[in-house]
Design a protein around this motif. Structure first.
Motif, PDB file in Angstrom:
ATOM      1  N   GLY A  16     -23.045  22.040  36.208  1.00  0.00           N
ATOM      2  CA  GLY A  16     -21.646  22.387  36.603  1.00  0.00           C
ATOM      3  C   GLY A  16     -21.886  22.611  38.136  1.00  0.00           C
ATOM      4  O   GLY A  16     -23.007  22.772  38.866  1.00  0.00           O
ATOM      5  N   PRO A  17     -20.857  22.631  39.069  1.00  0.00           N
ATOM      6  CA  PRO A  17     -20.819  22.439  40.506  1.00  0.00           C
ATOM      7  C   PRO A  17     -21.655  23.546  41.070  1.00  0.00           C
ATOM      8  O   PRO A  17     -22.527  23.255  42.168  1.00  0.00           O
ATOM      9  N   VAL A  18     -21.308  24.868  40.682  1.00  0.00           N
ATOM     10  CA  VAL A  18     -22.125  25.882  41.204  1.00  0.00           C
ATOM     11  C   VAL A  18     -23.549  26.022  40.798  1.00  0.00           C
ATOM     12  O   VAL A  18     -24.518  26.431  41.635  1.00  0.00           O
ATOM     13  N   GLU A  19     -23.793  25.544  39.638  1.00  0.00           N
ATOM     14  CA  GLU A  19     -25.262  25.457  39.095  1.00  0.00           C
ATOM     15  C   GLU A  19     -26.014  24.441  39.783  1.00  0.00           C
ATOM     16  O   GLU A  19     -27.092  24.656  40.192  1.00  0.00           O
ATOM     17  N   TRP A  20     -25.220  23.356  40.219  1.00  0.00           N
ATOM     18  CA  TRP A  20     -26.137  22.499  41.023  1.00  0.00           C
ATOM     19  C   TRP A  20     -26.535  22.981  42.517  1.00  0.00           C
ATOM     20  O   TRP A  20     -27.464  22.861  43.043  1.00  0.00           O
ATOM     21  N   VAL A  21     -25.421  23.636  43.056  1.00  0.00           N
ATOM     22  CA  VAL A  21     -25.891  24.310  44.309  1.00  0.00           C
ATOM     23  C   VAL A  21     -26.958  25.565  44.180  1.00  0.00           C
ATOM     24  O   VAL A  21     -27.808  25.485  45.177  1.00  0.00           O
ATOM     25  N   TRP A  22     -26.886  26.185  43.136  1.00  0.00           N
ATOM     26  CA  TRP A  22     -27.766  26.989  42.718  1.00  0.00           C
ATOM     27  C   TRP A  22     -29.225  26.368  42.689  1.00  0.00           C
ATOM     28  O   TRP A  22     -30.139  26.778  43.356  1.00  0.00           O
ATOM     29  N   ARG A  23     -29.455  25.585  41.933  1.00  0.00           N
ATOM     30  CA  ARG A  23     -30.495  24.724  41.605  1.00  0.00           C
ATOM     31  C   ARG A  23     -31.097  24.060  43.060  1.00  0.00           C
ATOM     32  O   ARG A  23     -32.315  24.080  43.430  1.00  0.00           O
ATOM     33  N   SER A  24     -30.185  23.357  43.528  1.00  0.00           N
ATOM     34  CA  SER A  24     -30.668  22.623  45.024  1.00  0.00           C
ATOM     35  C   SER A  24     -31.130  23.745  45.924  1.00  0.00           C
ATOM     36  O   SER A  24     -31.928  23.417  46.526  1.00  0.00           O
ATOM     37  N   LEU A  25     -30.415  24.901  46.146  1.00  0.00           N
ATOM     38  CA  LEU A  25     -30.983  25.767  47.092  1.00  0.00           C
ATOM     39  C   LEU A  25     -32.533  26.393  46.532  1.00  0.00           C
ATOM     40  O   LEU A  25     -33.408  26.766  47.350  1.00  0.00           O
TER      41      LEU A  25
END
Length: 439
Positions: free
Chosen positions: A408-417
């Motif tokens: 998901g888009p927020v999951e992607w941000v969470w994982r990337s950070l």
């Protein structure tokens, strides 16, 4: 039945997000069901505006038998049960991540600390930009505390979880109730309580007007003020400790690998189902009986002893029914026909963080002044049915999104950070040979 696939190779020592092939699909299903309950509960209790209405307006929404029955069924079978399950799954996810870290021969502390720090940032943004009821910031803070319990023996985890879930609300309620009585006379305490209730009613009225204003800035300002003046209260400490207790139960289940092979653990899930049902009947039965005896005048009102015990008894019922839901769905997942239906729910659970945040936006567009302005206007049944229907829209969108993207888009941000590296977002196209073999 083992819903996992190939484990992480021992040679892979670098921390990284879970690949889709490593996911426990059952946990995505359970998370999706919990997320549905959270969506419905948050909208019904908070975002629909019911709690901000004056008594006369609130009573008008409960004027028919259908309204009363719907509210009763929601309170006894949905309220807090979904959030209890969601918290349990958070602790379970921690245990799985810890197991993967140990398999790599590394510590979970550094990666998990970054993960929690990013979650805290997301939660605080959600809290102050959108909704006072955000739970992510609480999960992040209690997640740091959870790290301290990671090496405790199983027996200690059980004891601590029960102490926190049942004992914490009793202790906090006792302090909140008894300290004002001991510090002054009963008359003074009652007068202070009446003044507090009057001030609370005024704040609720002002907040309702702000939420109906149609201005985002006015709404956001009122949201932050309501959080600081009303929502952030001593019982928040009890809720935080209860949440930690639920985390510990999830940690225990993950450490025992109950959900890695449900078929092999079928007797354990049946045991949980039976004991959960017993606790649900006990907690809800005692609560209903005492409420009835208070209503007919057998006990004096307000009964001090019941004010002290009420929340703890409620938590027993919540714990029991949540355990029934988790164990029951896990056992049903073993049946092929039911499994096919349950798998439809999985994508929404796989991108639960994105869906949770979107639920606030959806609810505010439905109820707030800059949306359809239905704040305080829907009766219980239409409100619950509408939010349940909108969750199926989320399921559909989750299917469409995950057909093309890995997260998901927020999951992607969470994982990337968390991993300090941009994660690959798009799914790799299927190779012709793979398509041919699948055909």
């Amino acid at each position: 039945m083992d819903s996992t696939s190939t484990p992480v190779p021992a040679a892979d020592t670098g921390a990284r997000p879970v690949d889709s092939s490593e996911r426990l699909i059952l946990l995505d299903v359970l998370r999706s069901f919990a997320l549905c309950g959270v969506f419905v509960s948050n909208a019904y209790v908070h975002l629909s505006g019911r709690g901000f209405l004056p008594k006369e307006a609130a009573d008008a929404l409960m004027s028919t038998r259908v309204d009363v029955v719907t509210d009763f069924l929601f309170t006894r079978f949905v309220a807090e049960k979904a959030m209890s399950t969601f918290s349990f799954l958070f602790g379970l996810g921690f245990a799985i991540q810890m197991g993967r870290a140990e398999a790599r021969g590394s510590s979970i502390v550094s990666v998990y600390t970054r993960r929690l720090a990013v979650l805290l940032l997301i939660g605080l943004t959600h809290l102050f930009a959108l909704w006072y009821g955000d739970v992510l910031n609480l999960y992040a803070v209690m997640g740091f505390v959870l790290l301290l319990f990671r090496k405790l023996p199983d027996r200690n985890l059980i004891v601590w979880s029960l102490v926190l879930i049942i004992g914490a609300p009793l202790a906090v309620t006792a302090v909140m109730t008894l300290v004002p009585l001991l510090a002054s006379s009963p008359e003074v305490a009652q007068e202070a309580a009446r003044a507090k209730m009057a001030r609370l009613a005024e704040i609720r009225s002002q907040t309702l007007a702000a939420f109906q204003s149609g201005s985002y800035l006015t709404t956001a300002k009122a949201n932050a003020a309501f959080y600081w003046n009303v929502f952030l209260k001593p019982m928040t400490a009890a809720h935080a400790l209860i949440t930690l207790g639920r985390f510990l139960l999830g940690l225990l289940a993950g450490r025992r690998r109950l959900f890695h092979d449900v078929e092999a653990n079928r007797p354990v899930f049946r045991w949980i189902l039976g004991w959960g049902l017993g606790l649900a009947v006990l907690g809800n039965g005692v609560g209903l009986l005492v409420d009835y005896l208070l209503r007919i005048g057998v006990f004096s009102k307000p009964a001090l002893w019941w004010r002290l015990l009420n929340q703890s008894v409620w938590e027993v019922g919540v714990l029991g029914l949540a355990a029934c839901y988790v164990a029951g769905l896990s056992l049903l997942f073993l049946r092929p026909r039911v499994r096919r239906f349950l798998l439809v729910w999985a994508p929404a659970g796989q991108m639960a963080l994105t869906n949770y945040l979107c639920q606030t936006v959806i609810s505010q567009l439905v109820y707030y002044g800059y949306g359809f302005n239905l704040l305080g206007k829907l009766r219980p049944l239409p409100c619950l049915a509408l939010m349940f229907g909108l969750f199926w829209v989320q399921i559909l969108v989750s299917h469409l999104w995950l057909a093309r993207f890995r997260f998901g888009p927020v999951e992607w941000v969470w994982r990337s950070l968390t991993y300090r590296k941009l994660q690959p977002m798009r799914r790799a196209p299927a190779r012709e040979a793979d398509v041919a073999s699948a055909a």
